[in-house]
Enzyme design. Structure first.
Site, short mmCIF file in Angstrom:
data_model
loop_
_atom_site.label_atom_id
_atom_site.label_comp_id
_atom_site.label_asym_id
_atom_site.label_seq_id
_atom_site.Cartn_x
_atom_site.Cartn_y
_atom_site.Cartn_z
N LYS A 57 -54.11 -0.75 30.97
CA LYS A 57 -53.42 -1.68 31.87
C LYS A 57 -54.17 -1.81 33.20
CE LYS A 57 -48.94 -2.14 34.19
NZ LYS A 57 -49.14 -1.40 35.43
N HIS A 106 -40.55 7.04 24.07
CA HIS A 106 -40.98 5.77 24.65
C HIS A 106 -40.36 4.62 23.85
CE1 HIS A 106 -43.38 8.27 26.98
NE2 HIS A 106 -44.56 7.69 26.91
#
Length: 908
Positions: A563, A159
């Site tokens: 999120k 990532h």
């Protein structure tokens, strides 16, 4: 730079006072060794700036440094940092940004070195979370019962949250080597040389790394730290358990560490990861571990100068040596030097077999790591039987721990793919039945016919990936690659789909796959148990569980859940999901491992690992902990051997403590007591968060006020920032959690780490006795205290005044007002609950680190705002900047991104 940036840690007198309520306060002095080292680094950088550019750059850096400190301290006559930055020409702006960035890199190095010094200066008795502290807290029988099932399993991912180039990381490492030179003259010369090299090393990559580049970057951490430090972890644990007998008898500690990797296997939204890439990734890993094992074996062999009369080989070792001589006479003759040292000669033969395994010489190569381990056990038993127990359970045991931990594959490579792509591939065979669980289960057991519609490229790639897994298992063993993770699992058919695809891909061929659901959104977390209950009913599931000891692994997504509903509601929902899944596993006789998909930043589930483990729901740990390690966190936790050992010690002790009945009972009691408070807090926080992100135009607002889109220009990872493009303009649905967190961090707002907290706490405090109840929850519920401490850190690293300047880049002032009002409320409510007058007042080391850094991050933020303001102004006017001005502003912007990331010490 003795009179400039080095003042950052020169004295507390130079610290800006807390001019704003809630600001951090560095109430404790900086360690003198750290202060001294930063001064040395600063002086070296100052000299390099003068030599490389001239004294004027030095003066401009000093002027801006003083201005941001005075401004932060509320000095009435402070010179405006924004005005200073506006007065720089473009070349000078970049030079100043680079100076502050390099300074932060060296300051980070100094802090890392201080951590190592602190670790070396403390005994185990000074650390309650040490192995000896653990042994002192638990009854021997209780600990002995847990050890066989202990497993700690970090998983490295690619990532893209590490903003530094590998070349810059290497240059920083050389700076650390230089300052360790014993000769003062040589030290000063070498330090200036290496700081010059760091100053002249480009901070930004020119090209985007590919997946194999990312694999090789991770291999550097293995080569430099991970391989060597693993025996140290086991040694420390064994010493705590066995005392003076440690190293003289078979170890009590099992080989409980495992390393995993997604690098080269994670293809969710990354078209650059293909079946050939996955195969190459594991080949690269295998090459590195075989080299490491061969070198370690040869080094150990060179020490086994034990002649046979003093240390006679066992009958089993003699027989093995005779077989080797019969099969490979020339090799054995070459390895034997006539010194009659049978243990050394046999280990050299073992090393030759390892080298042949790497070179794929079938007549001599090992068929698998188990054969290598068996040879080491044979050698160990022979040495122990001959009375050389300290050698048998010394260096030979270290090598055994490395072999059992890493095998011939180094890290267990995992595949991840989005559930929707599986359905699309199955639709080519099954049409509208592609989501019918019963039909999929039948395909998983019996196979399918020919496709009813042609396979597109992505569907062919899905099947090729499964075939690649089968090939890797054939080459390196099942353990090397057998986990298949399904992103956005929402129904039982998503789980059965992978087994159906496996049957289509390889038919009856040998393939062992563990299917791992990844539950990410709040809705999917809440629905996880019904999905799993249905999954258990299918014959293909029952057959698999019967063959693997009813082991099930389930992954929880921290990034996307936060999120989705905000940090507060996500934290509470994840706890509830853990509790529900632990109960489901107990009811169904499942050996459950929860895989925690955490990021580095608070907004992605980051924070101290030990505290996170201890705040888990009762029954959710059970001696097993698996977690993703991403981006800059990999180097921070594993790049330095001493820090890596300490981190794994803390994780191990936390896993075992969290699995004890006493800790589980305490956690369960607190969760029940504060359940109403959690409901009020979570519901109000979620409503505030969703109200913000669902406001019309919020996605465009976010793109305007942050360097969100520009982050895509950073060549820091092979994966796109979005899983897909939806329509035109900006959208949050397809945006990955990493750029969401990364961009907010750059604005100094850190919104994903705290937004909704103030509203949530205020709602809980509004009821009678609510504030006292919040304080009680913080004092006695590990989950709640961890959540508030993480939010406190996120708020402390933010800066309201600078954040307001970023938010003003959009004309949607109402959204900016909502964000700033929630910021103020969050700080106010948090300080009331914590009963403190400043953020991080209760965290000595973190407090001074954050406050000392913040002014210097401010300087980079002002430089970034200069570039971003020019870019946004051009976009708003419809006028295109000249190619030269556009490139200059983008270069400055991206340079400051890396600097701010270094200053804040986290990105995504």
């Amino acid at each position: 730079m003795s009179t400039t940036m080095a003042v950052m840690t020169a004295s507390n007198a130079d610290l800006p006072p807390s001019a704003t309520a809630g600001r951090t306060t560095a109430r404790h002095g900086v360690p003198p060794e750290l202060r001294s080292e930063v001064r040395v680094f600063g002086a070296a950088l100052g000299q390099v700036l003068r030599e490389s550019v001239g004294p004027d750059l030095f003066d401009d850096v000093e002027r801006l440094r003083r201005a941001v400190i005075d401004t932060r301290g509320g000095e009435p006559d402070a010179e405006s940092p924004a005005d200073i930055v506006a007065g720089f020409d473009t070349v000078r702006a970049e030079q100043v940004a680079r100076a502050f960035t390099v300074y932060f890199q060296m300051a980070n190095l100094a802090e890392e070195r201080q951590r190592v010094r602190a670790l070396r200066g403390r005994t185990a008795s000074d650390r309650p979370d040490s192995f000896s502290g653990l042994v002192g807290r638990l009854e021997p029988d209780e600990l002995a019962a847990m050890l066989p099932g202990l497993r700690v399993h970090p998983v490295l991912t690619a990532h893209p949250t590490e903003a530094r180039r590998r070349a810059a990381v290497t240059a920083i490492h050389r700076v650390g080597e230089a300052i360790d030179l014993p000769d003062e003259t040589a030290r000063e010369r070498r330090l200036l040389e290496e700081v010059t090299s760091l100053w002249r090393t480009a901070q930004l990559r020119d090209t985007k790394p590919g997946p194999i580049d990312e694999v090789r970057t991770a291999m550097a951490v293995f080569d430099e730290s991970l391989f060597a430090m693993v025996p140290t972890v086991y040694r420390a644990f064994e010493a705590a358990l066995s005392g003076p007998d440690a190293g003289t008898r078979p170890p009590t500690v099992p080989t409980y560490l495992r390393l995993g990797s997604w690098i080269g296997g994670d293809r969710d939204g990354n078209p650059n990861v293909t079946a050939p890439i996955t195969r190459e990734a594991l080949d690269v890993q295998a090459d590195h571990v075989l080299v490491a094992l061969t070198d370690a074996t040869e080094r150990l062999a060179s020490t086994l100068t034990l002649y046979s009369q003093a240390t006679p080989p066992s009958a089993a070792l003699r027989s093995a040596a005779e077989r080797a001589a019969d099969q490979h006479p020339a090799l054995i003759t070459r390895l034997s030097d006539g010194e009659n040292e049978p243990h050394r000669e046999y280990l050299l033969y073992v090393a030759a077999r390892l080298a042949a395994t790497r070179d794929r010489h079938a007549d001599l190569a090992y068929r698998g790591a188990d054969e290598f381990v068996a040879d080491l056990r044979l050698l160990q038993d022979s040495l122990a039987a001959a009375g050389a127990g300290r050698i048998a359970y010394g260096g030979v045991q270290d090598l055994l721990w490395q072999a059992e931990t890493f095998g011939f594959h180094l890290a267990e490579l995992e595949v991840r793919q989005h559930s929707g792509l599986h359905t699309a591939a199955l639709a080519c065979y099954l049409g509208d039945e592609a989501r019918n669980s019963e039909v999929l289960d039948q395909v998983a057991r019996e196979g399918a016919g020919d496709p009813v519609t042609p396979l597109d490229d992505m569907s062919r790639e899905v099947l090729s990936t499964i075939r690649a897994v089968a090939a890797l298992q054939h080459r390196w063993g099942v353990r090397a690659c057998h986990r298949y993770i399904i992103s956005f699992t929402s129904r039982a058919s998503d789980l059965v789909a992978v087994r159906a695809l496996a049957r289509i891909a390889v038919g009856d061929g040998p393939l062992d796959i563990d299917v791992i659901p990844l539950f990410e959104t709040q809705e999917d977390l809440e629905n996880s148990v019904p999905v799993l209950e249905e999954w258990l009913t299918f014959p293909s599931t029952k057959a698999h569980l019967a063959g693997n000891g009813r082991k099930v692994e389930i992954m929880l997504g921290y990034s996307d859940s936060a999120k989705d509903v905000g940090p507060v509601s996500a934290t509470l929902s994840l706890y509830d999901a853990q509790a529900a899944l632990a109960d489901w596993a107990a009811r169904n006789d499942i050996a459950l491992t929860l895989f925690h998909g955490r990021g580095g930043a608070v907004g992605r589930g980051g924070g101290p690992a030990g505290r996170a483990i201890l705040s888990g729901a009762p029954g959710s740990v059970a001696g097993r902990f698996k977690v993703t390690e991403q981006g800059e966190v990999i180097l921070a936790r594993y790049g330095t051997p001493e820090i890596a050992v300490r981190h794994l010690e803390q994780v191990t002790t936390s896993v075992l403590l969290a699995s004890t009945p006493a800790i589980e009972a305490r956690t369960a009691e607190a969760a029940v007591r504060f359940s109403d408070l959690a409901l009020r807090t979570g519901a109000a926080a979620k409503q505030a968060y969703r109200s913000l992100v669902e406001t019309d135009g919020f996605a465009d607002f976010f793109a305007e006020v942050s360097p969100l889109e520009e982050l895509g220009m950073l060549q820091i990872g092979s994966r796109p920032a979005r899983r897909k493009t939806v329509g035109t303009g900006h959208d949050l649905a397809s945006l990955r959690a990493i750029p969401w967190v990364f961009a907010w961090a750059q604005t100094r707002c850190n919104l994903p780490g705290w937004f909704g907290l103030g509203t949530g706490l205020a709602a809980a405090a509004a009821v009678e006795g609510g504030l006292d109840e919040l304080r009680a929850a913080y004092a006695s519920w590990p989950l709640f205290s961890s959540m508030l401490d993480n939010a406190e850190m996120s708020l402390a690293k933010a800066d309201r005044d600078i954040a307001a300047r970023y938010l003003a880049l959009s004309d949607r002032s109402a959204l900016a007002e909502v964000i700033l009002a929630e910021f103020d409320l969050s700080v106010s409510m948090l300080l009331q609950v914590l009963q403190r007058d400043a953020l991080l007042a209760g965290h000595r080391v973190l407090g001074w680190a954050v406050e000392l850094r913040n002014p210097y991050v401010d300087a980079l933020s002002h430089l970034q705002l200069r570039a971003l303001t020019a870019i946004r102004a051009a976009e708003a006017s419809g006028e295109e900047l000249s190619a030269r001005d556009a490139a200059t502003n983008h270069d400055l912007l991206l340079l400051t991104v890396g600097g701010v990331a270094a200053g804040l010490q986290n990105t995504g």
